[in-house]
Design an enzyme around this catalytic site. Structure first.
Site, short mmCIF file in Angstrom:
data_model
loop_
_atom_site.label_atom_id
_atom_site.label_comp_id
_atom_site.label_asym_id
_atom_site.label_seq_id
_atom_site.Cartn_x
_atom_site.Cartn_y
_atom_site.Cartn_z
N HIS A 15 0.38 10.16 1.34
CA HIS A 15 -0.44 11.27 0.84
C HIS A 15 -0.48 12.44 1.82
O HIS A 15 -1.45 13.21 1.86
CB HIS A 15 -1.83 10.75 0.50
CG HIS A 15 -1.80 9.68 -0.53
ND1 HIS A 15 -1.77 9.93 -1.88
CD2 HIS A 15 -1.71 8.33 -0.41
CE1 HIS A 15 -1.70 8.80 -2.55
NE2 HIS A 15 -1.65 7.81 -1.66
N HIS B 141 2.53 15.79 -2.70
CA HIS B 141 2.79 14.42 -3.14
C HIS B 141 2.22 14.17 -4.53
O HIS B 141 1.39 14.94 -5.03
CB HIS B 141 2.16 13.42 -2.16
CG HIS B 141 0.67 13.52 -2.10
ND1 HIS B 141 0.01 14.43 -1.31
CD2 HIS B 141 -0.31 12.83 -2.75
CE1 HIS B 141 -1.30 14.31 -1.47
NE2 HIS B 141 -1.52 13.33 -2.34
N ASP C 123 0.28 11.18 -7.00
CA ASP C 123 -0.50 9.94 -6.99
C ASP C 123 -0.03 9.05 -8.14
O ASP C 123 0.19 9.54 -9.25
CB ASP C 123 -1.99 10.22 -7.20
CG ASP C 123 -2.66 10.79 -5.96
OD1 ASP C 123 -2.03 10.81 -4.90
OD2 ASP C 123 -3.82 11.22 -6.09
N HIS D 60 -3.06 4.04 -6.69
CA HIS D 60 -3.74 4.67 -5.55
C HIS D 60 -5.25 4.44 -5.59
O HIS D 60 -5.88 4.23 -4.56
CB HIS D 60 -3.42 6.17 -5.56
CG HIS D 60 -4.09 6.95 -4.48
ND1 HIS D 60 -4.11 6.55 -3.16
CD2 HIS D 60 -4.77 8.13 -4.52
CE1 HIS D 60 -4.77 7.44 -2.45
NE2 HIS D 60 -5.18 8.41 -3.24
N HIS E 120 -9.72 11.61 -10.87
CA HIS E 120 -8.52 10.79 -10.93
C HIS E 120 -8.53 9.91 -12.18
O HIS E 120 -7.54 9.86 -12.93
CB HIS E 120 -8.41 9.90 -9.69
CG HIS E 120 -7.88 10.58 -8.47
ND1 HIS E 120 -8.66 11.40 -7.68
CD2 HIS E 120 -6.65 10.55 -7.88
CE1 HIS E 120 -7.94 11.84 -6.66
NE2 HIS E 120 -6.72 11.34 -6.76
N GLU F 31 -0.58 16.70 -5.99
CA GLU F 31 -1.55 17.28 -5.06
C GLU F 31 -0.87 18.00 -3.91
O GLU F 31 0.26 17.68 -3.54
CB GLU F 31 -2.48 16.19 -4.51
CG GLU F 31 -3.38 15.60 -5.59
CD GLU F 31 -4.20 14.41 -5.12
OE1 GLU F 31 -5.29 14.20 -5.67
OE2 GLU F 31 -3.74 13.67 -4.21
#
Length: 211
Positions: free
Chosen positions: A52, A56, A58, A62, A162, A174
């Protein structure tokens, strides 16, 4: 020799030993562990980093131990038409705000900041209203990108945004770097590495304007 027109815009943070990371997370490092002087032919390097770090994606694993890992994600999510929207003047991104930009393409990139320091971890991030999750699904959005370290506020343990996104089929990108990008329509490529069991992956994210 074929000439290439440089139309692609890099929106990923450079990975150096100065790049900011989450407190307590693995910092980025690169070193040559087998120099040409020893191998006789090549330099061979090694990297160490948190997944992270920098720009990157997710995976659901995660934040959900039963969620999909990177190897199970559909790579087509990370390639295709996108829109950059400047929301730098607001403190919270809501569905009412995003409705001003209808119709939406399958991928959105939210520009929350006018200036980014990749070597300094932020004190706070722009809030996202979790209610945008089901609303984005209704609009056919499959990827939400943002220029901050997280779609949730930095101290969140519930990870409401999320969950709200992934529960509605909206994947997460992100820490995109959008300082030099004007709002508008683009083609996006932000492919994760095929790290089969990982909870995320660094990406080299690039965009080019759509004509």
């Amino acid at each position: 020799m074929e000439e290439f027109v440089m139309t692609w815009i890099d929106i990923s943070h450079p990975l150096t030993e100065k790049v900011a990371t989450w407190s307590g997370d693995t910092p980025f490092s690169y070193e040559v562990v087998w120099p040409k002087e020893e191998s006789g032919s090549v330099n061979v390097g090694k990297i160490s980093m948190s997944i992270h770090t920098g720009t990157h994606i997710d995976a659901p694993f995660h934040f959900d131990s039963e969620g999909k890992r990177v190897g199970a994600l559909d790579v087509s999510v990370y390639i295709g038409t996108s829109k950059v929207i400047d929301v730098s003047e607001v403190s919270c991104v809501t569905q009412e705000l995003l409705a001003d930009y209808l119709p939406l393409p399958p991928r959105l990139l939210l520009k929350t900041k006018q200036q980014t320091d990749p070597n300094r971890f932020p004190d706070h991030v722009t809030e996202l209203d979790p209610r945008i999750g089901p609303w984005l699904k209704e609009q056919g959005v499959v990827l939400l990108g943002i220029d901050t370290a997280s779609v949730d506020h930095l101290e969140s343990k519930e990870m409401l945004v999320h969950y709200a996104l992934f529960d509605n089929g909206v994947h997460i990108l992100e820490n995109a770097w959008l300082d030099h990008v004007a709002p508008g329509d683009y083609e996006l490529i932000a492919l994760p590495l095929n790290i089969i069991d990982a909870d995320g992956s660094p990406v080299r994210a690039v965009i080019r304007p759509l004509l």
